[in-house]
Design an enzyme around this catalytic site. Structure first.
Site, mmCIF file in Angstrom:
data_model
loop_
_atom_site.group_PDB
_atom_site.id
_atom_site.type_symbol
_atom_site.label_atom_id
_atom_site.label_comp_id
_atom_site.label_asym_id
_atom_site.label_seq_id
_atom_site.Cartn_x
_atom_site.Cartn_y
_atom_site.Cartn_z
ATOM 1 N N ASP A 1 2.699 3.784 7.625
ATOM 2 C CA ASP A 1 1.527 2.932 7.833
ATOM 3 C C ASP A 1 1.768 1.565 7.200
ATOM 4 O O ASP A 1 2.173 1.488 6.036
ATOM 5 C CB ASP A 1 0.267 3.570 7.215
ATOM 6 C CG ASP A 1 -0.960 2.732 7.541
ATOM 7 O OD1 ASP A 1 -1.649 3.023 8.518
ATOM 8 O OD2 ASP A 1 -1.187 1.736 6.815
ATOM 9 N N ARG B 1 -0.680 8.967 1.029
ATOM 10 C CA ARG B 1 -1.450 9.053 2.280
ATOM 11 C C ARG B 1 -0.797 8.277 3.428
ATOM 12 O O ARG B 1 -1.069 8.538 4.591
ATOM 13 C CB ARG B 1 -2.874 8.521 2.047
ATOM 14 C CG ARG B 1 -2.904 7.056 1.655
ATOM 15 C CD ARG B 1 -4.288 6.491 1.437
ATOM 16 N NE ARG B 1 -4.200 5.149 0.862
ATOM 17 C CZ ARG B 1 -4.095 4.899 -0.448
ATOM 18 N NH1 ARG B 1 -4.085 5.915 -1.312
ATOM 19 N NH2 ARG B 1 -3.970 3.674 -0.924
ATOM 20 N N ASN B 2 0.059 7.310 3.090
ATOM 21 C CA ASN B 2 0.686 6.466 4.116
ATOM 22 C C ASN B 2 2.086 6.924 4.498
ATOM 23 O O ASN B 2 2.778 6.219 5.235
ATOM 24 C CB ASN B 2 0.733 5.013 3.620
ATOM 25 C CG ASN B 2 -0.652 4.400 3.568
ATOM 26 O OD1 ASN B 2 -1.520 4.751 4.360
ATOM 27 N ND2 ASN B 2 -0.873 3.512 2.610
ATOM 28 N N ASP C 1 0.832 -1.220 0.000
ATOM 29 C CA ASP C 1 0.000 0.000 0.000
ATOM 30 C C ASP C 1 0.858 1.257 0.000
ATOM 31 O O ASP C 1 0.591 2.205 0.745
ATOM 32 C CB ASP C 1 -0.942 -0.026 1.205
ATOM 33 C CG ASP C 1 -2.106 0.955 1.050
ATOM 34 O OD1 ASP C 1 -2.820 1.173 2.055
ATOM 35 O OD2 ASP C 1 -2.267 1.515 -0.056
#
Ligand SMILES: CN1CCN(c2ccc(C(=O)Nc3n[nH]c4c3C=[N+](C(=O)[C@H](O)c3ccccc3)C4)cc2)CC1
Length: 315
Positions: free
Chosen positions: A178, A161-162, A157
């Site tokens: 994350d 955003r992470n 992922d």
């Protein structure tokens, strides 16, 4: 009590550094995490110390299912074994009782996607960022990804955003922060992800969303999309398209267009990450080199960022 394998070793709950709660002070909420809140706080090595370190504290709500407890434990185990400047540093846990805490390095600049969107040129001011800033962000993430690749850890992922920033200002460092997707798959509760609906399809290559095949070359594809996010200053990829539409487009060879004013060599790196054949995609060691070359290329570094333009309606 689950085990976790990393770097050829096996770990479990007993390997996690337990921090006495009295050495922790939670100050304010930083944002809504997947579990509970993420707080900013202070940590003292010893209760009486005057020196205290700013930290981020992930909390697990008291009324959590066993599944959520196990997920929280696995997330701690995963983060505790990483040791790299571009991966959020793990400090310890408070798992002796509820509420449970995971104590991490505080990254005060917030997430990369928000930072990019806030850094867009406005009618009254051009973007405070330069191509060098954007390439340095990309370089930071590729260093973190190379470390994961070297350790045969598939993230699944990689996306803006992470990632989190140490600060918004100059000298910022971007870190991968994350690991929820890798955790869910490691715990084999992929069904938790509610099937395709929840999968980050826009960051995934065809072999992943069609056949469920994940390797470090999956992360390379995602890194190419993160690069596009960076150079578009935080746009949602494939603007105006839904996941089904994107799967069809990408399966038929369709790709993201170059962001406005994106230097050709940078877009070239993106397209190499999006090769239909996974083995033909560069690895992160090579990607790091190529991003490094762009940083040495005056034509790239001196290229102007786009000036203010009314965003399209879908954005
Ligand atoms: C004006 N702006 C407003 C926003 N602001 C913030 C907003 C959020 C944060 C923040 O969450 N910082 C974090 N530091 N360490 C960790 C964090 C999150 N962690 C987590 O593990 C979170 O789950 C996580 C992980 C990746 C991405 C997001 C959240 C670990 C810091 C500043 C700066 C000033």
């Amino acid at each position: 009590n689950p085990n976790y394998e990393f770097g050829g070793e096996t770990y479990n709950l007993t390997d996690l550094k337990e921090i006495p709660r009295e050495n922790l002070q939670l100050v304010k909420a930083l944002g809504q995490g997947a579990f509970g809140e993420v707080y900013q706080g202070f940590f003292k090595q010893r209760a009486g110390d005057s020196v205290e370190m700013p930290v981020a504290v992930k909390t697990l709500p008291e009324l959590s299912s066993n599944q959520a407890e196990m997920d929280f434990l696995m997330e701690a185990l995963i983060m505790s074994k990483f040791n790299h400047a571009n991966i959020v540093h793990f400090i310890g846990v408070c798992f002796d009782k509820h509420p449970r805490f995971i104590v991490l390095e505080l990254l005060a600049g917030g997430d990369l996607k928000t930072f990019l969107r806030e850094s867009r040129p406005k009618p009254e001011r051009s973007s405070p960022l330069t191509m060098k800033d954007l390439l340095t962000c990309a370089m930071d993430v590729s260093k973190g990804c190379r470390y994961l690749e070297e350790n045969h850890f598939i993230h699944r992922d990689i996306a803006a955003r992470n990632c989190l920033l140490t600060t918004k200002g100059p000298g910022r460092v971007v870190k991968i922060a994350d690991f929820g997707m890798a955790r869910d798959i490691y715990r084999a509760d992929y069904y938790k992800k509610g099937g395709k609906a929840m999968l980050p399809v826009k960051w995934m290559p065809p072999e992943a969303f069609l056949d469920g095949i994940f390797t470090s070359k999956t992360d390379v594809w995602s890194f190419g999309v993160l690069l596009w996010e960076v150079f578009s200053l935080g746009y949602m990829p494939y603007p105006g398209r839904g996941n089904q539409d994107v799967m069809q487009l990408v399966t038929n060879g369709g790709r993201l267009e170059p962001p406005t004013n994106c230097p050709a060599p940078v877009y070239g790196i993106m397209t190499q990450c999006w090769h239909p054949i996974p083995e033909e995609r560069p690895n992160f060691a090579t990607l790091l080199e190529r991003v490094g070359y762009c940083l040495q290329d005056p034509e790239v570094v001196n290229a102007p960022l786009p000036v203010f333009q009314r965003p399209p309606s879908s954005e």
